[in-house]
Write a protein that holds these residues in place. Structure first.
Motif, PDB file in Angstrom:
ATOM      1  N   LYS A 128      -9.251  34.827  -3.260  1.00 29.74           N
ATOM      2  CA  LYS A 128      -8.324  35.752  -2.588  1.00 29.74           C
ATOM      3  C   LYS A 128      -9.088  36.877  -1.903  1.00 29.74           C
ATOM      4  CE  LYS A 128      -4.166  34.864  -5.274  1.00 29.74           C
ATOM      5  NZ  LYS A 128      -3.214  35.347  -6.297  1.00 29.74           N
ATOM      6  N   ALA A 129     -10.125  37.380  -2.558  1.00 25.27           N
ATOM      7  CA  ALA A 129     -10.918  38.463  -1.965  1.00 25.27           C
ATOM      8  C   ALA A 129     -11.587  37.977  -0.671  1.00 25.27           C
ATOM      9  CB  ALA A 129     -11.962  38.942  -2.964  1.00 25.27           C
ATOM     10  N   THR A 130     -12.106  36.759  -0.693  1.00 22.95           N
ATOM     11  CA  THR A 130     -12.785  36.228   0.492  1.00 22.95           C
ATOM     12  C   THR A 130     -11.778  35.916   1.595  1.00 22.95           C
ATOM     13  OG1 THR A 130     -14.423  35.305  -1.013  1.00 22.95           O
ATOM     14  CG2 THR A 130     -14.504  34.552   1.269  1.00 22.95           C
ATOM     15  N   LEU A 131     -10.587  35.479   1.210  1.00 24.22           N
ATOM     16  CA  LEU A 131      -9.540  35.250   2.212  1.00 24.22           C
ATOM     17  C   LEU A 131      -9.196  36.578   2.900  1.00 24.22           C
ATOM     18  CD1 LEU A 131      -7.362  33.638   3.701  1.00 24.22           C
ATOM     19  CD2 LEU A 131      -5.899  33.864   1.682  1.00 24.22           C
ATOM     20  N   LEU A 132      -9.068  37.629   2.122  1.00 24.75           N
ATOM     21  CA  LEU A 132      -8.754  38.950   2.702  1.00 24.75           C
ATOM     22  C   LEU A 132      -9.836  39.398   3.691  1.00 24.75           C
ATOM     23  CD1 LEU A 132      -7.303  40.922  -0.330  1.00 24.75           C
ATOM     24  CD2 LEU A 132      -6.184  40.631   1.903  1.00 24.75           C
ATOM     25  N   GLN A 133     -11.089  39.167   3.341  1.00 26.39           N
ATOM     26  CA  GLN A 133     -12.182  39.545   4.253  1.00 26.39           C
ATOM     27  C   GLN A 133     -12.073  38.772   5.576  1.00 26.39           C
ATOM     28  OE1 GLN A 133     -15.517  38.788   1.389  1.00 26.39           O
ATOM     29  NE2 GLN A 133     -16.281  40.705   2.241  1.00 26.39           N
ATOM     30  N   GLN A 134     -11.621  37.521   5.487  1.00 24.05           N
ATOM     31  CA  GLN A 134     -11.554  36.699   6.689  1.00 24.05           C
ATOM     32  C   GLN A 134     -10.298  36.998   7.517  1.00 24.05           C
ATOM     33  OE1 GLN A 134     -13.963  32.918   6.291  1.00 24.05           O
ATOM     34  NE2 GLN A 134     -13.201  33.097   4.216  1.00 24.05           N
ATOM     35  N   ILE A 135      -9.257  37.473   6.863  1.00 21.83           N
ATOM     36  CA  ILE A 135      -8.096  37.964   7.617  1.00 21.83           C
ATOM     37  C   ILE A 135      -8.533  39.190   8.426  1.00 21.83           C
ATOM     38  CG2 ILE A 135      -5.779  38.966   7.476  1.00 21.83           C
ATOM     39  CD1 ILE A 135      -5.447  37.425   4.773  1.00 21.83           C
ATOM     40  N   GLN A 136      -9.323  40.034   7.790  1.00 23.68           N
ATOM     41  CA  GLN A 136      -9.843  41.216   8.476  1.00 23.68           C
ATOM     42  C   GLN A 136     -10.664  40.794   9.707  1.00 23.68           C
ATOM     43  OE1 GLN A 136      -9.305  44.598   7.506  1.00 23.68           O
ATOM     44  NE2 GLN A 136     -10.042  44.814   9.603  1.00 23.68           N
ATOM     45  N   LEU A 137     -11.475  39.778   9.525  1.00 24.57           N
ATOM     46  CA  LEU A 137     -12.291  39.257  10.631  1.00 24.57           C
ATOM     47  C   LEU A 137     -11.403  38.782  11.788  1.00 24.57           C
ATOM     48  CD1 LEU A 137     -15.251  38.358  11.466  1.00 24.57           C
ATOM     49  CD2 LEU A 137     -14.672  36.129  10.485  1.00 24.57           C
ATOM     50  N   ALA A 138     -10.341  38.064  11.444  1.00 27.49           N
ATOM     51  CA  ALA A 138      -9.407  37.581  12.468  1.00 27.49           C
ATOM     52  C   ALA A 138      -8.738  38.749  13.187  1.00 27.49           C
ATOM     53  CB  ALA A 138      -8.358  36.662  11.832  1.00 27.49           C
ATOM     54  N   ASP A 165       1.472  35.003   0.141  1.00 29.97           N
ATOM     55  CA  ASP A 165       1.526  36.361  -0.434  1.00 29.97           C
ATOM     56  C   ASP A 165       0.380  37.224   0.084  1.00 29.97           C
ATOM     57  OD1 ASP A 165       3.789  35.933  -1.890  1.00 29.97           O
ATOM     58  OD2 ASP A 165       2.767  35.595  -3.803  1.00 29.97           O
ATOM     59  N   VAL A 166      -0.826  36.654   0.072  1.00 27.68           N
ATOM     60  CA  VAL A 166      -2.006  37.409   0.530  1.00 27.68           C
ATOM     61  C   VAL A 166      -1.822  37.806   1.997  1.00 27.68           C
ATOM     62  CG1 VAL A 166      -4.492  37.250   1.017  1.00 27.68           C
ATOM     63  CG2 VAL A 166      -3.585  36.337  -1.129  1.00 27.68           C
ATOM     64  N   LEU A 167      -1.358  36.875   2.808  1.00 29.90           N
ATOM     65  CA  LEU A 167      -1.189  37.143   4.244  1.00 29.90           C
ATOM     66  C   LEU A 167      -0.067  38.152   4.492  1.00 29.90           C
ATOM     67  CD1 LEU A 167      -1.739  33.467   5.131  1.00 29.90           C
ATOM     68  CD2 LEU A 167      -2.990  35.274   6.305  1.00 29.90           C
ATOM     69  N   LYS A 168       1.022  37.992   3.745  1.00 28.42           N
ATOM     70  CA  LYS A 168       2.160  38.919   3.901  1.00 28.42           C
ATOM     71  C   LYS A 168       1.756  40.330   3.513  1.00 28.42           C
ATOM     72  CE  LYS A 168       6.329  36.134   3.400  1.00 28.42           C
ATOM     73  NZ  LYS A 168       7.223  35.532   2.388  1.00 28.42           N
ATOM     74  N   HIS A 169       0.962  40.421   2.472  1.00 26.16           N
ATOM     75  CA  HIS A 169       0.511  41.707   1.952  1.00 26.16           C
ATOM     76  C   HIS A 169      -0.167  42.551   3.034  1.00 26.16           C
ATOM     77  CE1 HIS A 169      -0.661  44.466  -1.184  1.00 26.16           C
ATOM     78  NE2 HIS A 169      -1.908  44.440  -0.750  1.00 26.16           N
ATOM     79  N   VAL A 170      -0.907  41.876   3.926  1.00 29.16           N
ATOM     80  CA  VAL A 170      -1.596  42.614   4.987  1.00 29.16           C
ATOM     81  C   VAL A 170      -0.892  42.452   6.341  1.00 29.16           C
ATOM     82  CG1 VAL A 170      -3.860  42.644   3.890  1.00 29.16           C
ATOM     83  CG2 VAL A 170      -3.205  40.690   5.306  1.00 29.16           C
ATOM     84  N   GLY A 171       0.288  41.826   6.317  1.00 27.15           N
ATOM     85  CA  GLY A 171       1.087  41.729   7.534  1.00 27.15           C
ATOM     86  C   GLY A 171       0.485  40.843   8.612  1.00 27.15           C
ATOM     87  N   PHE A 172      -0.188  39.773   8.207  1.00 26.75           N
ATOM     88  CA  PHE A 172      -0.807  38.873   9.193  1.00 26.75           C
ATOM     89  C   PHE A 172      -0.080  37.534   9.188  1.00 26.75           C
ATOM     90  CE2 PHE A 172      -3.874  35.866  10.876  1.00 26.75           C
ATOM     91  CZ  PHE A 172      -4.514  36.585  11.870  1.00 26.75           C
ATOM     92  N   ASN A 173       0.391  37.089  10.365  1.00 32.66           N
ATOM     93  CA  ASN A 173       1.052  35.773  10.393  1.00 32.66           C
ATOM     94  C   ASN A 173       0.651  34.921  11.586  1.00 32.66           C
ATOM     95  OD1 ASN A 173       2.429  36.903  12.481  1.00 32.66           O
ATOM     96  ND2 ASN A 173       4.469  36.553  11.659  1.00 32.66           N
ATOM     97  N   ASN A 174      -0.477  35.257  12.201  1.00 31.96           N
ATOM     98  CA  ASN A 174      -0.945  34.462  13.336  1.00 31.96           C
ATOM     99  C   ASN A 174      -1.848  33.348  12.829  1.00 31.96           C
ATOM    100  OD1 ASN A 174      -1.606  33.580  15.873  1.00 31.96           O
ATOM    101  ND2 ASN A 174      -3.055  35.242  16.304  1.00 31.96           N
ATOM    102  N   GLY A 175      -1.215  32.335  12.238  1.00 31.42           N
ATOM    103  CA  GLY A 175      -2.022  31.277  11.642  1.00 31.42           C
ATOM    104  C   GLY A 175      -1.322  29.936  11.624  1.00 31.42           C
TER     105      GLY A 175
END
Ligand code: NI
Length: 280
Positions: A128-138, A165-175
């Motif tokens: 989950k931590a690494t997914l969050l870092q990669q959402i940030q990258l996107a 949940d992880v994506l919703k938490h940071v408000g990202f849905n372009n995937g």
């Protein structure tokens, strides 16, 4: 045939002996492809290939959850052992700026098998931590994400729901949730959250009939096609190495299930991919 294979791995070793020939017949068929990286080396290779074939081969870059741990992977038909890699934001950020890079992926959550000697909680937390870092990258590079989700046999929807949940938490849905194999209820949640869904040759497998109502349900403007080559070859080639040309079997199956012409499915999924990955 103007199809786009939105997820393949011509950047993997499976093509090392005849890569040029595979690319040539893909391009001869009028196709474009997105080569998807799974770690630093294969991401770099996808970028190199995109530079070599601009406008035809594109790249997605990321660290796949399986590469966060050293583990033996019994990937369908082609088993391999992964090396452990730590996500390096600077390395991937540099790659993300290169021409031909159209997405961050594949990354996500893979709960299929906890590696030996690793606690489940640690296994999940690190992913989950690494997914969050990669959402940030996107977000930093304004790129869409290609999401890899694989569930455990015991909890067949959990990894999907936790990825959402992880994506919703940071408000990202372009995937796009690639290689979808969850149930209908989860598919509805993915679509409601604004994500695309893409299907592989699995929908053509005789033992995957439970996916067909989902294929039927997903609106045509939310679906994309992919092979996930070299894995998951459709029945005429089952057990052999897959390649982008066979994405046509995925389009054919969608047409059959939805009662459409294959040409309509080609046109719509290609248009969806062009828009999603900003290909023109
Ligand atoms: Ni893949």
């Amino acid at each position: 045939m103007d199809l786009i294979d939105t997820h393949c791995h011509l950047n993997f070793n499976a093509y090392k002996d005849d890569l040029d020939a595979v690319i040539q017949r893909t391009l001869d068929a009028g196709m474009r492809v997105i080569n998807v990286g799974s770690q630093s080396s294969t991401s770099q290779r996808a970028v190199d290939m995109a530079k070599q074939y601009p406008g035809k081969l594109f790249a997605a870059i990321a660290l796949h959850p399986l590469h966060l741990f050293e583990t033996y992977v019994d990937e369908v038909e082609i088993p391999f052992k992964t090396r452990e890699e730590v996500f390096d934001p600077a390395y991937y950020s540099n790659l993300a700026k290169q021409p031909g890079v159209v997405a961050i992926g594949e990354c996500g959550l893979d709960y299929y098998r906890v590696p030996e000697g690793v606690e489940e909680a640690v296994f999940i937390k690190k992913q989950k931590a690494t997914l969050l870092q990669q959402i940030q990258l996107a977000q930093d590079h304004d790129l869409p994400m290609i999401l890899h989700v694989r569930t455990s046999k015991e909890e067949p929807q959990r990894a999907y729901l936790e990825t959402l949940d992880v994506l919703k938490h940071v408000g990202f849905n372009n995937g796009v949730v690639h290689c979808y194999t969850g149930d209908l209820e989860t598919a509805k949640k993915i679509l409601d959250a604004g994500f695309m869904i893409s299907f592989t040759g699995i929908i053509t497998f005789p033992n995957a009939k439970e996916l067909l109502p989902i294929v039927q349900y997903v609106p045509m403007d939310r679906v994309m096609v992919e092979t996930d080559s070299p894995y998951l070859a459709p029945p005429p080639y089952r057990g052999k190495r897959n390649e982008p040309l066979y994405v046509q079997y995925v389009a054919q199956k969608i047409a059959e299930v939805k009662g459409l012409q294959v040409s309509e499915v080609e046109e719509q999924t290609t248009g969806n991919a062009e828009k999603f990955f900003s290909l023109k």
